[in-house]
Design a protein around this motif. Structure first.
Motif, PDB file in Angstrom:
ATOM      1  N   GLY A   1      -1.619  -2.105   7.845  1.00 22.87           N
ATOM      2  CA  GLY A   1      -2.552  -1.499   6.909  1.00 22.87           C
ATOM      3  C   GLY A   1      -2.730  -0.018   7.142  1.00 22.87           C
ATOM      4  O   GLY A   1      -2.090   0.577   8.020  1.00 22.87           O
TER       5      GLY A   1
ATOM      6  N   CYS B   1       0.852  -1.191   0.000  1.00 19.99           N
ATOM      7  CA  CYS B   1       0.000   0.000   0.000  1.00 19.99           C
ATOM      8  C   CYS B   1       0.886   1.240   0.000  1.00 19.99           C
ATOM      9  O   CYS B   1       1.680   1.442   0.928  1.00 19.99           O
ATOM     10  CB  CYS B   1      -0.921   0.006   1.213  1.00 19.99           C
ATOM     11  SG  CYS B   1      -2.091   1.392   1.212  1.00 19.99           S
TER      12      CYS B   1
ATOM     13  N   ALA C   1      -2.304  -4.557   4.448  1.00 21.42           N
ATOM     14  CA  ALA C   1      -1.124  -4.535   3.588  1.00 21.42           C
ATOM     15  C   ALA C   1       0.017  -5.340   4.197  1.00 21.42           C
ATOM     16  O   ALA C   1       0.138  -5.453   5.420  1.00 21.42           O
ATOM     17  CB  ALA C   1      -0.665  -3.096   3.356  1.00 21.42           C
TER      18      ALA C   1
END
Length: 522
Positions: free
Chosen positions: A246, A13, A261
């Motif tokens: 994340g 990400c 992520a």
């Protein structure tokens, strides 16, 4: 185009889609790695660009509230616009002028070269020019940089011709139309520059390199890259072991989402990247993510800038042709005999009449100012780009009172010029005026720094964890699967525009991340 599930924890990400994030996303996608890019702004394609300075500013600029402090002139003139960055897919590669220059060898070794400068927080980069040269070559080839790889330079417009004539009379030798990532001939499926003159407003011809229509579409074509516009990152999450897991963000509908992520890369510019890390504080990381050194947000640099504009007795029409049409590099050397360390460049810079009225001397009025504006058609201009000194107190922090529309503290930017910066700027003002005087200028105007500048530092690269935020790969010292991928990782600023170096670092970082993922180190 690919669409990845919010719970897919195998993705990388990336936060931000500019020179760092957009390049990194494509490079990883080409290697078969799944990538989600979160971009806070909208997606505007080439037909959407507006050849009007203020209308384009309204379309592309990051207009969210920021606060400022310090002795710098910008804090007085533009207290809530300390830096003009783009909030759109492509980031500031939509807005940039295209100048693409390599660091000089000594600029990777500022502390060793300049010594201990009182009031500065100098450090050497943990990499050298020799290490970076292959990556610079890859970046120049990717971006189609003129003056490299046999690519001819762009033609000189009137603004450049005035600069060149004056510079030659002063004895300057390294004077040319620049190493520009703007097509001088058709390349990479895009046509040559049409010399429209609105480079800062998004290139209507697509001749200027931007991740918006180069890296990102190529990455999307692999099926491994998803770009989510209007996705404002709020904070990065981590697990009990401290590994990031994340990113929580607000989507276009105003709803909070959580993208899981495997790896997170922060590429939101030197203001928003430290802000996000600081806003991601937790019980485990009470000072923010990757901040065991206390260096997140510190050492903010924006180059020693300013401009010189001059009025002549006949028309120049500087606005015709590329915004940045040429350069004088002779002063980019390190020569302490001039009274300062480091160096600077002089680059032609044309701005339109609306911006000239705002930036020539903010707040000024009366005959001297209005007569200068009356002489706009006869005006030529240049911009100073000098290496400013990193200082710990020049920093981005979280404003204790002001919050954005999502309830998150905004970035507060403090900046004081170092004495070395002021000496350099004054020297550059004198040389810029001398260039124009040499070819018959009627009047010249030293113009203070604009908000539009190069934002650097705040998450700097260092050999030792105590001195910075990331290592030589842009990997945070504290958290192995958290990376910084923009100009905030710069240890020092050098006397050149930073985009080429950001792109080169991103290509290099993509190789490093792919290797670490393959070895299951992250």
């Amino acid at each position: 185009m690919a669409t990845f599930d919010l719970n897919d924890d195998s993705v990388v990400c990336i936060i931000g889609s500019g020179a760092g994030g957009g390049t990194l996303g494509n490079e990883l996608a080409q290697k078969g790695i799944k990538v989600v890019i979160l971009e806070a702004g909208g997606r505007y394609e080439i037909p959407d660009f507006v050849n009007d300075e203020w209308a384009s500013f309204g379309q592309l600029a990051w207009k969210g509230m920021r606060t400022t402090s310090g002795t710098w002139r910008v804090a007085h003139d533009f207290p809530n616009l300390p830096a003009w960055i783009v909030k759109a897919v492509g980031g500031s590669t939509v807005h940039w002028a295209g100048a693409s220059l390599r660091f000089q060898p000594h600029e990777f070794k500022a502390r060793s070269t300049y010594g201990a400068i009182a009031g500065a927080n100098l450090a050497d980069w943990p990499i050298t020019l020799a290490e970076m040269e292959p990556w610079y070559a890859k970046a120049e080839d990717k971006m189609g940089t003129t003056g490299t790889n046999g690519i001819p330079r762009l033609p000189g417009n009137n603004n450049y011709k005035v600069l060149e004539a004056g510079a030659r009379k002063l004895g300057y030798k390294e004077v040319h139309t620049g190493n520009m990532s703007i097509n001088s001939q058709p390349r990479d499926g895009r046509g040559a520059c049409q010399q429209i003159g609105f480079c800062f407003q998004g290139c209507k011809s697509g001749g200027k390199w931007s991740t918006l229509y180069t890296e990102i579409p190529k990455g999307e074509a692999t099926g491994n890259l998803e770009v989510r516009p209007n996705a404002m990152a709020l904070h990065i999450e981590h697990n009990a072991q401290g590994k990031v897991t994340g990113v929580v963000y607000v989507d276009a509908a105003g709803k909070q989402q959580r993208q899981k992520a495997r790896v997170v890369a922060v590429a939101g510019n030197s203001l928003e990247s430290p802000r996000l890390l600081l806003n991601s504080q937790s019980a485990k990381y009470p000072q923010g993510l990757a901040n065991s050194s206390g260096q997140v947000g510190r050492n903010y640099m924006r180059h020693t800038t300013g401009s010189v504009y001059a009025v002549f007795d006949r028309p120049v029409h500087m606005y015709r042709g590329t915004t940045m049409a040429g350069i004088v590099r002779d002063e980019a050397r390190n020569d302490p005999k001039r009274g300062f360390v480091g160096g600077y460049e002089l680059e032609t810079l044309s701005i339109g009449l609306p911006f000239m009225a705002a930036f020539l001397d903010p707040g000024a009025w009366g005959r001297s100012f209005t007569s200068a504006i009356d002489g706009y058609a006869n005006m030529a201009g240049l911009w100073i780009v000098g290496e400013d000194m990193p200082r710990e107190q020049n920093r981005v922090t979280l404003d204790p009172k002001v919050k954005d529309a999502n309830g998150m503290p905004v970035a507060s930017v403090h900046f004081d010029d170092h004495a070395n910066d002021e000496k350099m700027r004054n020297h550059a003002y004198r040389q810029g005026a001398a260039i124009y005087d040499a070819v018959g200028a009627v009047r010249s105007f030293p113009t203070p720094p604009y908000p539009s500048t190069h934002n650097l530092g705040t998450n700097r690269m260092s050999a030792n964890a105590r001195d910075g935020v990331v290592n030589k790969w842009g990997q945070t010292h504290d958290i192995k699967n958290l990376f910084v991928s923009d100009g905030s990782q710069f240890t020092s600023g050098a006397a050149c525009n930073p985009t080429l170096t950001i792109v080169a670092l991103s290509i290099r970082q993509a190789d490093a991340i792919a290797g670490m993922m393959g070895r299951k180190e992250i």
